[in-house]
Design a protein around this motif. Structure first.
Motif, PDB file in Angstrom:
ATOM      1  N   PHE A 160      46.708  41.645  98.141  1.00  0.00           N
ATOM      2  CA  PHE A 160      45.915  42.349  97.127  1.00  0.00           C
ATOM      3  C   PHE A 160      46.717  42.762  95.905  1.00  0.00           C
ATOM      4  O   PHE A 160      46.160  42.854  94.818  1.00  0.00           O
ATOM      5  N   ALA A 161      48.017  43.019  96.064  1.00  0.00           N
ATOM      6  CA  ALA A 161      48.777  43.451  94.893  1.00  0.00           C
ATOM      7  C   ALA A 161      49.430  42.267  94.195  1.00  0.00           C
ATOM      8  O   ALA A 161      49.506  42.220  92.978  1.00  0.00           O
ATOM      9  N   TYR A 162      49.903  41.311  94.980  1.00  0.00           N
ATOM     10  CA  TYR A 162      50.575  40.173  94.351  1.00  0.00           C
ATOM     11  C   TYR A 162      49.669  38.959  94.208  1.00  0.00           C
ATOM     12  O   TYR A 162      49.944  38.060  93.422  1.00  0.00           O
ATOM     13  N   THR A 163      48.597  38.919  95.013  1.00  0.00           N
ATOM     14  CA  THR A 163      47.713  37.742  95.057  1.00  0.00           C
ATOM     15  C   THR A 163      48.521  36.478  95.290  1.00  0.00           C
ATOM     16  O   THR A 163      48.458  35.516  94.525  1.00  0.00           O
ATOM     17  N   LYS A 164      49.338  36.524  96.338  1.00  0.00           N
ATOM     18  CA  LYS A 164      50.140  35.328  96.639  1.00  0.00           C
ATOM     19  C   LYS A 164      49.903  34.911  98.078  1.00  0.00           C
ATOM     20  O   LYS A 164      50.762  35.095  98.938  1.00  0.00           O
ATOM     21  N   PRO A 165      48.722  34.403  98.366  1.00  0.00           N
ATOM     22  CA  PRO A 165      48.493  33.943  99.741  1.00  0.00           C
ATOM     23  C   PRO A 165      49.302  32.663  99.984  1.00  0.00           C
ATOM     24  O   PRO A 165      49.485  31.867  99.058  1.00  0.00           O
TER      25      PRO A 165
ATOM     26  N   ARG B 575      47.789  48.433  90.350  1.00  0.00           N
ATOM     27  CA  ARG B 575      48.155  47.281  91.163  1.00  0.00           C
ATOM     28  C   ARG B 575      49.639  46.966  90.993  1.00  0.00           C
ATOM     29  O   ARG B 575      50.359  46.676  91.943  1.00  0.00           O
ATOM     30  N   LYS B 576      50.079  47.078  89.751  1.00  0.00           N
ATOM     31  CA  LYS B 576      51.482  46.799  89.462  1.00  0.00           C
ATOM     32  C   LYS B 576      52.384  47.822  90.155  1.00  0.00           C
ATOM     33  O   LYS B 576      53.448  47.485  90.691  1.00  0.00           O
ATOM     34  N   LEU B 602      51.920  56.132  90.668  1.00  0.00           N
ATOM     35  CA  LEU B 602      50.569  56.126  91.235  1.00  0.00           C
ATOM     36  C   LEU B 602      49.837  57.415  90.901  1.00  0.00           C
ATOM     37  O   LEU B 602      48.684  57.398  90.476  1.00  0.00           O
ATOM     38  N   CYS B 603      50.544  58.534  91.071  1.00  0.00           N
ATOM     39  CA  CYS B 603      49.913  59.821  90.769  1.00  0.00           C
ATOM     40  C   CYS B 603      49.503  59.872  89.311  1.00  0.00           C
ATOM     41  O   CYS B 603      48.382  60.300  88.979  1.00  0.00           O
ATOM     42  N   ALA B 604      50.414  59.431  88.426  1.00  0.00           N
ATOM     43  CA  ALA B 604      50.113  59.475  86.993  1.00  0.00           C
ATOM     44  C   ALA B 604      48.872  58.650  86.696  1.00  0.00           C
ATOM     45  O   ALA B 604      47.987  59.087  85.947  1.00  0.00           O
ATOM     46  N   ILE B 605      48.811  57.465  87.313  1.00  0.00           N
ATOM     47  CA  ILE B 605      47.667  56.607  87.005  1.00  0.00           C
ATOM     48  C   ILE B 605      46.383  57.200  87.554  1.00  0.00           C
ATOM     49  O   ILE B 605      45.333  57.149  86.908  1.00  0.00           O
ATOM     50  N   PHE B 606      46.465  57.811  88.746  1.00  0.00           N
ATOM     51  CA  PHE B 606      45.269  58.461  89.285  1.00  0.00           C
ATOM     52  C   PHE B 606      44.786  59.553  88.346  1.00  0.00           C
ATOM     53  O   PHE B 606      43.587  59.684  88.058  1.00  0.00           O
TER      54      PHE B 606
END
Lengths: 237, 913
Positions: A160-165, B575-576, B602-606
């Motif tokens: 889900f984060a890298y999308t590298k299946p 996601r990054k 993550l906290c900042a983005i939330f």
């Protein structure tokens, strides 16, 4: 009870971590085709039942129709994908099913939050619609992954984060999930237009977008599975 | 400095050049696209019955003479001066919305279709018996009701800017027929479309407005007009009766021209005409006065029933005069139906028929055929009055025209040189034509006095007048409607050029920075080159915005787009952040630090996501869904106490946040304490102000940006500030993970989303005009304009000013040692992105929107949706200029301080050595 479950899961995880990560059952192209077909049929059956037995559809009664669809779809997905769980020796089939069932509300919470952050209405009248919609999204996106991977962070992160299946099963989980998200995202665009059509309401066109994206992505994932399988065969040769 | 890097001066030069290009291009385009109406202020008075150019007459203030006059006296004054007895006492103006003239008069010499003929039997009998005379009145685009009504009553073709600058009022302030009628004491009644009530608030003694909102309704909307008709026709206390029937337009919108409802609707209109004609015109009721019925339509419709554009079908509107007692009865049916005029010609014709001055900005020409029952002398006088009025208007456009003071001394001077070919510049032609006509007229008058007048002289005078009128009218209306193509093209090209320069500078800059960085941290060079998803998306956002500008409803609801893309961007950043988070709670120090960092991110983005959602929910902006509940409405319902407490809380929070930021980013020194003290003092002053003036609507200021916002907006501003700070924290933690241009672009987007979150929209109606007069003791357009600008553009301004903070936050460690790096290069690195990216993004949007506006120039909503949006885009550009200028000035000051210091250091070290 819950603590017990958690403990069991942790044990399961540790066991998984210790074994090699790629010890799932391999998926042939035919199996992939049938899984995708059944998942797609699940959606179609849900819609058909809603239309013919209850004479409602997503536009006229989104909340109940969506509920019907996810009730039909989620067991199908859970039962199907649990068969291809990681480390089948250490995780029983029932445990995988349990993971899938657990993932349904959790994933729904995540999707609902995501939708609200992206601008879904939060008032009381929309609440059942949002809940049912996110349960449907969850059963398309998170339930398969949870049934197969459990709580393996590295898998979740990669999918889900890298999308590298990087194998057939991961393609089959990753691509439809992304398809559903992207479809839903694109489906939201007609909403601000002033056409005054009933389907511009939340979550009707988003649902349509998600379903179309999901179905298209299943076709794409099938293609990937075929190509990937072929490549693997060649590698073996 | 290597040879590949361009120098700072070169960079600055290009940026300034691009800016200059943009400003010139924009101003050229604006002046070309938004026509400046040939407008004269004021109202035509008695001076319009004298020849133009007589300064002795015109310089006298009109009010001096007319102020003391009662309407009745004024009326008789006009009658004495005009030398034309009014032909009628009462006017019934019947407007049939959207009726194409083709339906009544036919097209190209052919009578209309059989079914249409049958639908209006009475009207056709009037036409064929010579009782009525019909015209194809060509309407000017945009063929929408309100501008067309304005054109009919004022004779002027409106520009856009005069609409835009009348912020909230739609009332027609220019000189117009109804205003003139009011001045001579007419009583007016209006039944029908409420647009009239918006245009002329308080003018009508009785009115019953219907709304054109329910397009599906074709029956009730006209019944509501006709139900009063019988009563009104039997009364004699009005002079003007305006009937505006909307049903036919609704029929068109539903089913198009050949809708099955069209026949019955036309029959209904015919019945109305019949009723009016039988009850008022045919019965020569002397105590009620003579009545003229004018049936007009504001615009036509296309085959599918739409209107707004400039096709023949849409501009072909009707003008039908019923009750003109033509001496020469028109026996020929065709001659009563195949005359072509302009819609604006209705205004001067009616003005002269009723003996009032022609409205000042009229560009129309008398309709020939309506004055046939007058004597030759009076007809020429009517033409003369019209010519004088047009000549005055032309004079306002071409100042060179008035240099000859010919008209006062009389025309007799050069009698012989009347006729002759006119050529040369427009000025010369118009002047020559006017002189020709005037001379011929004078010689005709002279001959008539001496009894030598001939039919031939009369005809040549009329022809000369018509020639002048036609030329002047065409020239004036072309000034309004024609877009000067070269000007527009040059403007667009200049803007596109500046856009390209900005983009080139940004790419050049980023190439330099990232190759430099790569050399600096030569380890992970691979990941630097890869095109990340969020970067692709941020470019995609520009594309989305450009595309959405082409849709009128997307322009109306632009805030949804900004919120949607901003939230999506944050989710992508989330996601990054997850990517760099390793799930295992590993013991390795590096892993721990990384996890900690990504947790923080993550906290900042939330926080960003949640505050962004609240901001979105604060105001239900836009046009179509403003009625839906939102937080601000809820708070306003809850009462002023709650609002005040929220204001206080947000004030306190803002102070807290400011102090927190101050102590977080800067090491604790005395100076900081002093700044903090000042900050606190001003903050407490604001709070005290809020506490003290409970009923006062507005909070005056804040330390960070002088805010004059509505009280309801104090919380969103706090949230915005928090968003900015959180973004800063996030950026400072992300280090080289995100590219700088991405972060600046994201900040710019946040500013734009915040602009809409503060309740602004792309219509001019949401501008907080009341706030613009806070603290002003006297009316000052400039000051209130500046205040209005500050209020409206709070959010983008705040964001742009925060760029200063951004520059200081951003880790520029690879340039940290000032001795080793050229200071100019340092400055370039600091200033480059924070200035170039907003400018570049804005230039893309500006150029794209300019092209969109050009493409949409015939769209139905060009004046109501696209043009206001363009004004907003232009103002945003100004806002960006100001913000960038402030940032650049601040940074250059810092640079000069650093340069000065290093010079001292060098000299000290030299001294030591």
């Amino acid at each position: 009870m819950e603590e017990e479950k958690k403990k069991k899961k942790e044990i399961c995880n540790i066991a998984k971590a210790s074994t090699a990560e790629n010890s799932s059952r391999s998926v042939s192209a035919l199996q992939a085709l049938s899984i995708h077909l059944i998942c797609g049929l699940g959606l179609a059956i849900g819609l058909w039942v809603a239309h013919n037995l209850y004479s409602m559809n997503v536009v006229s009664d989104p909340s109940r129709t969506l509920r019907l669809i996810w009730i039909v779809e989620s067991p199908i997905v859970t039962l199907l994908y649990s068969w291809f769980r990681l480390n089948p020796e250490q995780c029983s089939y029932l445990k995988a099913v349990g993971r899938g069932i657990l993932a349904l509300p959790v994933g729904a919470l995540v999707t609902a939050l995501g939708a609200i952050v992206l601008g879904a209405p939060v008032s009381i009248e929309y609440l059942p619609k949002t809940i049912n919609w996110s349960l449907l999204m969850s059963s398309c996106m998170f339930v398969p992954a949870a049934s197969v991977f459990g709580s393996s962070w590295s898998h979740w992160q990669r999918i889900f984060a890298y999308t590298k299946p990087n194998e057939s099963l991961e393609y089959m989980i990753c691509i439809p999930a992304h398809g559903a998200v992207i479809g839903a995202w694109l489906g939201a665009w007609p909403m601000p237009l002033d056409w005054e059509r009933p389907w511009q309401e939340w979550p009707v066109c988003v649902t349509y977008g998600a379903m179309i994206g999901y179905l298209l992505a299943m076709v794409v994932s099938l293609g990937f599975v075929l190509v990937h399988g072929g490549r693997q065969h060649r590698k073996r040769d | 400095m290597t040879s590949t890097t361009t120098s700072f001066t070169k960079f600055t030069f290009f940026t300034v050049a691009a800016l200059v290009f943009q400003i010139t291009g924009l101003s050229l385009f604006v002046f070309g696209f938004f026509p400046v109406k040939p407008a004269l202020s004021g109202v035509s008075g008695w001076e319009s019955f004298f020849a133009p150019g007589c300064h002795s007459v015109e310089n006298q203030s009109q009010t001096q003479m007319e102020m003391g006059l009662s309407p009745y006296e004024l009326k008789s004054l006009y009658q004495d001066l005009s030398l034309i007895p009014p032909l009628f006492d009462r006017l019934i103006l019947m407007v049939i919305d959207g009726l194409p003239a083709e339906f009544v008069l036919g097209k190209d010499g052919q009578p209309p279709r059989k079914d249409l003929m049958d639908a209006m039997p009475y009207t056709h009998s009037l036409l064929s018996s010579g009782m009525a005379i019909g015209y194809h009145a060509k309407a000017a685009p945009p063929t929408v009701t309100m501008p067309r009504l304005k054109a009919m009553v004022s004779g002027a073709i409106g520009g856009f800017l005069d609409v835009a600058f009348n912020f909230n009022t739609q009332a027609l302030l220019d000189d117009n027929l109804l205003g003139q009628f009011l001045r001579i004491g007419w009583k007016m009644v209006m039944l029908g479309d409420e647009t009239w009530l918006k245009l002329f608030p308080g003018l009508f003694v009785r009115h019953d407005g219907v709304s054109s909102f329910f397009v599906k309704d074709t029956v009730q909307v006209d019944k509501n007009v006709s139900r009063h008709l019988e009563n009104e026709l039997s009364r004699d206390d009005w002079n003007l009766l305006v009937l505006h029937y909307l049903g036919l337009d609704h029929v068109g919108h539903i089913g198009g021209r050949s809708s099955s409802l069209m026949g019955p609707k036309l029959l209904e209109m015919d019945e109305v005409v019949k009723m009016i004609h039988l009850s008022t015109i045919q019965t020569h009721d002397n105590d009620r006065g003579r009545t003229l019925l004018v049936v007009v339509s504001d615009h036509g419709m296309t085959e599918s029933g739409n209107h707004g554009g400039s096709s023949y079908e849409e501009t072909d509107s009707l003008a039908l005069f019923i009750g003109l007692k033509n001496q020469v009865s028109i026996s020929h049916y065709a001659s009563a139906t195949h005359n072509s005029i302009l819609q604006v010609d209705i205004a001067p014709t009616l003005a002269l028929l009723y003996g009032v001055p022609i409205p000042k900005n009229n560009v129309g020409v008398l309709i020939s055929g309506t004055f046939d029952c007058l004597t030759d002398h009076q007809q020429l006088r009517a033409l003369e009055l019209n010519s004088w009025q047009l000549y005055r208007l032309v004079e306002a456009q071409l100042p060179g025209l008035s240099c000859g003071d010919f008209s006062c001394s009389g025309f007799i001077d050069d009698l012989g040189s009347g006729s002759g070919e006119c050529s040369g510049s427009m000025e010369k032609i118009l002047r020559c034509l006017f002189m020709n006509a005037a001379n011929l007229h004078n010689s005709w008058k002279y001959k008539k006095e001496t009894g030598f007048e001939s039919r031939e002289d009369y005809r040549s005078t009329v022809t000369a007048y018509h020639e002048f009128l036609k030329t002047a009218s065409e020239w004036l209306s072309r000034r309004v409607t024609d877009k000067p193509v070269p000007l527009l093209a040059f403007g667009v090209v200049a803007m596109a050029l500046s856009c390209l320069i900005f983009l080139g500078l940004i790419t050049c800059m980023s190439r330099e920075v990232y190759t430099g960085e790569k050399q600096h941290l030569s380890g992970s060079s691979n990941s630097k080159i890869r095109w990340c998803l969020d970067e692709a998306f941020i470019l995609g956002v520009v594309l989305i915005l450009v595309m959405s500008m082409g849709s009128s409803s997307m322009v109306e609801e632009e805030q949804y787009i900004w919120n949607f893309v901003i939230s999506t961007l944050y989710l992508l950043l989330l996601r990054k952040a997850v990517q760099s988070h390793s799930g295992r709670s590993g013991s390795a120090l590096f892993l721990k630090a990384q996890n900690k960092r990504s947790d923080f991110q993550l906290c900042a983005i939330f926080l960003l996501l949640i505050s962004g959602r609240i901001l979105r929910g604060w105001h239900q902006g836009g046009v179509n869904w403003t009625h839906l509940p939102d937080i601000s409405k809820w708070l306003e319902q809850a009462g002023s106490n709650l609002i005040r407490s929220i204001q206080l809380t947000s004030g306190l929070l803002m102070m807290g946040l400011g102090l927190f930021a101050l102590f977080l980013f800067v090491t604790n020194t005395k100076l900081v304490r002093v700044v903090a003290l000042f900050f606190l003092i001003s903050g407490f002053l604001v709070l005290w102000h809020i506490m003290e003036y409970q009923d006062n609507e507005f909070v005056s200021s804040d330390y960070h940006a002088t805010l004059l916002a509505q009280p309801i907006n104090s919380m969103p501003i706090f949230l915005l500030l928090m968003q900015i700070f959180t973004s800063m924290l996030y950026y400072s933690s992300s280090g080289p993970q995100n590219k700088e241009w991405l972060e600046v672009a994201l900040l710019y987007y946040v500013g734009m989303a915040g602009h809409f979150a503060l309740g602004n929209s792309n219509t001019l109606a949401t501008i907080d005009v009341a706030g613009a007069f806070i603290g002003l003791s006297s009316h000052s357009t400039l000051l209130s304009g500046i205040l209005m600008f500050i209020i409206t553009y709070t959010s983008p301004m705040l964001v742009l000013l925060s760029m200063v903070m951004y520059i200081s936050v951003k880790d520029t460690s690879y340039l940290a040692i000032p001795q080793s790096v050229d200071l100019e290069q340092f400055l370039k690195m600091m200033l480059g992105f924070p200035c170039l990216v907003p400018l570049g993004l804005n230039s893309i949007l500006l150029t794209a929107y300019t092209v969109v506006l050009l493409l949409m120039r015939n769209h139905l909503f060009v004046w109501s949706v696209f043009s206001p949006k363009y004004l907003y885009v232009c103002t945003t550009t100004v806002c960006i200029y100001i913000g960038v200028f402030v940032v650049a000035a601040t940074e250059i000051y810092i640079y000069m301080v650093i340069a000065f210091r290093s010079k001292i250091q060098v000299s000290i070290s030299n001294g030591i050595l």
